[in-house]
Design an enzyme around this catalytic site. Structure first.
Site, PDB file in Angstrom:
ATOM      1  N   CYS A 121       3.014  25.288  40.705  1.00 17.40           N
ATOM      2  CA  CYS A 121       4.038  25.807  39.781  1.00 17.40           C
ATOM      3  C   CYS A 121       5.015  26.725  40.508  1.00 17.40           C
ATOM      4  CB  CYS A 121       3.373  26.542  38.622  1.00 17.40           C
ATOM      5  SG  CYS A 121       2.566  25.450  37.429  1.00 17.40           S
ATOM      6  N   CYS A 148       9.712  36.590  39.313  1.00 17.07           N
ATOM      7  CA  CYS A 148       8.408  36.207  38.777  1.00 17.07           C
ATOM      8  C   CYS A 148       8.574  35.303  37.560  1.00 17.07           C
ATOM      9  CB  CYS A 148       7.624  37.470  38.401  1.00 17.07           C
ATOM     10  SG  CYS A 148       6.012  37.142  37.657  1.00 17.07           S
ATOM     11  N   CYS A 192       8.953  39.775  32.971  1.00 14.39           N
ATOM     12  CA  CYS A 192       8.690  40.401  34.278  1.00 14.39           C
ATOM     13  C   CYS A 192       9.905  40.191  35.166  1.00 14.39           C
ATOM     14  CB  CYS A 192       7.449  39.810  34.941  1.00 14.39           C
ATOM     15  SG  CYS A 192       7.044  40.616  36.519  1.00 14.39           S
ATOM     16  N   CYS A 218      34.689  36.192  53.572  1.00 15.59           N
ATOM     17  CA  CYS A 218      36.051  35.663  53.539  1.00 15.59           C
ATOM     18  C   CYS A 218      36.100  34.514  52.531  1.00 15.59           C
ATOM     19  CB  CYS A 218      36.467  35.171  54.921  1.00 15.59           C
ATOM     20  SG  CYS A 218      38.078  34.329  54.913  1.00 15.59           S
ATOM     21  N   CYS A 273      35.081  28.997  55.645  1.00 12.86           N
ATOM     22  CA  CYS A 273      35.156  30.082  56.629  1.00 12.86           C
ATOM     23  C   CYS A 273      33.915  30.963  56.532  1.00 12.86           C
ATOM     24  CB  CYS A 273      36.407  30.931  56.404  1.00 12.86           C
ATOM     25  SG  CYS A 273      36.639  32.202  57.682  1.00 12.86           S
ATOM     26  N   CYS A 332      75.323  30.255  32.124  1.00 10.55           N
ATOM     27  CA  CYS A 332      76.196  31.284  32.694  1.00 10.55           C
ATOM     28  C   CYS A 332      76.818  32.106  31.567  1.00 10.55           C
ATOM     29  CB  CYS A 332      77.296  30.629  33.518  1.00 10.55           C
ATOM     30  SG  CYS A 332      78.544  31.791  34.121  1.00 10.55           S
ATOM     31  N   CYS A 381      67.660  35.581  45.790  1.00 14.46           N
ATOM     32  CA  CYS A 381      68.427  36.732  45.316  1.00 14.46           C
ATOM     33  C   CYS A 381      68.780  36.574  43.843  1.00 14.46           C
ATOM     34  CB  CYS A 381      69.695  36.867  46.158  1.00 14.46           C
ATOM     35  SG  CYS A 381      70.752  38.228  45.671  1.00 14.46           S
TER      36      CYS A 381
END
Length: 491
Positions: free
Chosen positions: A161, A180, A185, A225, A230, A294, A307
């Protein structure tokens, strides 16, 4: 930025265990500018108080063998002090996150209680309740005494078991968490108890990998990481939400949460924000498009760079802000108004529907700016590529060396660095409570945003500005960024 007018924009370690081998890794953002934190220091030298870098953070990249050696050294020293086995010492270290000074202090005051809290020894009352039996409490079969195994709790089960129990848990990816089998437990099984019960070398190798993962993840000074395949481990002296980078796979992440770096927003807040963005993704879909109308001529426009200063040369003279569509000329003094959400002070007295609409309006305000700066980063990555190609062309035509034109590349890197920080100011502001501190934050956020847009404008038109002018703008933008992080980055 001009406006496009249209009608529709360390050494390899082959023997290392890979603790992340079964985890899926997200694809790298193709819009990233690699290593934009590196190589720009010479062009943005800071003087005096400005020289303080709030992101400075000391860390070391360890191979699997190096980190295993560090862990084993701590374990051996503690085992000798506590007079316990190496396997038990490891469980004690895991329970207290490898805080050796705290463990020794607890051991000095109450050695028995230390082992109980580490879940390697039962309480005396539970131990006294166990009665000897030759029956396995799982399969209920009569078993010879030598085939009954138990931990310190004395809950006895047959070897078969135990083998099945450990095999199933290890196959499910459990390492330190094997415990356990008795109900209620919580005692953990030391690794020297589990290894003989695993039926194959393949399973034992998996168990070693999961143990190593759990040992590292429980250590307050170590992080695995998160890079794909990795095996490296990052070590620090003081754990903080700071930027670290693996020297093997170049993965950049926050040391504290192992997610993408997110200063000035703290780890808990960025988790809430990303979860909210994912949950409300359909609601925010309509603002994810690249186009707007616009404000001068109502023609649909598309950004072709990072920008937010929009400038056109067809039909009408468009000179406005992409975010608020306001006249750009006023942004020299009123940019603060563009990045700050204006709360409705009377909203608490209005209906639930009105409050819900206000909450959505506030979220969309911050989300649009968060998303806009993310897209600007991707567009500026294209600008960075064009700058590299331009430098290469000039070098090939004997118009200077790479070193002569390096400042152009560094300017694009610094622009990405500053805009990345600016992007993460918006989740921070969204969850920040109103008050004097938020006003200060929004002021510094606006100052940073204004200088970033000035830098973006000049980077995209680098040939129109001399080196001194561009480097001065780099210095100003980086100074604004550092000032904000110094005052608001989680320390």
């Amino acid at each position: 930025m001009s406006v496009d007018m249209n009608s529709q924009g360390s050494d390899s370690n082959e023997e290392d265990y890979d603790p992340n081998c079964e985890e899926e890794e997200e694809d790298e953002d193709p819009g990233d500018i690699e290593d934009y934190y590196d190589g720009v220091a010479n062009d943005v030298e800071q003087q005096g108080a400005d020289a303080f870098d709030p992101e400075e953070y000391q860390f070391t990249c360890l191979t699997y063998k190096e980190s295993e050696s560090t862990l084993n050294e701590h374990m051996a020293n503690l085992a000798a002090t506590l007079k316990v086995s190496h396997a038990v010492a490891k469980l004690v270290l895991v329970s207290f996150h490898w805080q050796i000074s705290e463990i020794l202090e607890r051991h000095k005051s109450n050695a028995a209680q230390l082992l109980v809290e580490a879940r390697v020894q039962p309480t005396s009352s539970k131990h006294a309740m166990v009665h000897s039996s030759h029956h396995c409490a799982v399969c209920m079969q009569f078993v010879r005494k030598e085939n009954l195994l138990s931990l310190a709790c004395q809950h006895q089960f047959c070897r078969s078991c135990w083998e099945q129990h450990c095999t199933v848990l290890v196959k499910d990816g459990v390492g330190v968490g094997v415990s356990c089998m008795a109900q209620d437990c919580l005692l953990r099984t030391p690794e020297d108890f589990v290894f003989p019960l695993l039926p194959s070398e393949e399973l034992k190798d998996k168990y070693r990998r999961y143990l190593f993962r759990d040992y590292v993840e429980s250590h307050y000074q170590l992080q695995l990481c998160p890079g794909a395949d990795c095996p490296m481990v990052i070590q620090v002296q003081e754990p903080k939400a700071r930027r670290v980078q693996c020297n093997r796979c170049n993965e950049v992440f926050c040391f504290k949460c192992r997610q993408m770096y997110h200063a000035p927003t703290d780890c808990a807040t960025i988790r809430k924000w990303l979860t909210k963005c994912a949950d409300d993704s359909e609601t925010a879909n309509y603002i994810s498009a690249h186009t707007k109308d616009c404000p001068k001529c109502n023609i649909c426009i598309e950004k072709n760079g990072g920008c937010n200063h929009m400038w056109g040369f067809l039909l009408f003279s468009a000179d406005f802000c992409w975010m608020c569509l306001g006249d750009w000329k006023t942004h020299g003094s009123e940019y603060y108004e563009c990045s700050r959400y204006k709360e409705n002070p009377d909203i608490v007295n209005q209906s639930q529907q009105a409050q819900a609409r206000e909450a959505l309006k506030k979220y969309l305000f911050y989300f649009e700016r968060w998303e806009n700066h993310n897209k600007s980063l991707q567009l500026e990555a294209q600008t960075y590529q064009r700058i590299q190609e331009k430098i290469q062309e000039r070098v090939m035509n004997n118009l200077g060396t790479w070193i002569d034109w390096q400042y152009l590349q560094n300017a694009a890197k610094l622009l990405a660095k500053c805009r990345y920080t600016l992007q993460y100011t918006y989740p921070y502001a969204y969850y920040m409570e109103s008050g004097p501190r938020k006003k200060l934050f929004e002021y510094q956020q606006a100052q940073l945003e204004a200088e970033i847009e000035n830098l973006s404008w000049k980077v995209e038109r680098a040939d129109s500005y001399d080196r001194g002018d561009l480097e001065n703008q780099m210095h100003i933008a980086e100074q604004r960024r550092r000032t904000l992080l110094k005052d608001f980055h989680d320390t």
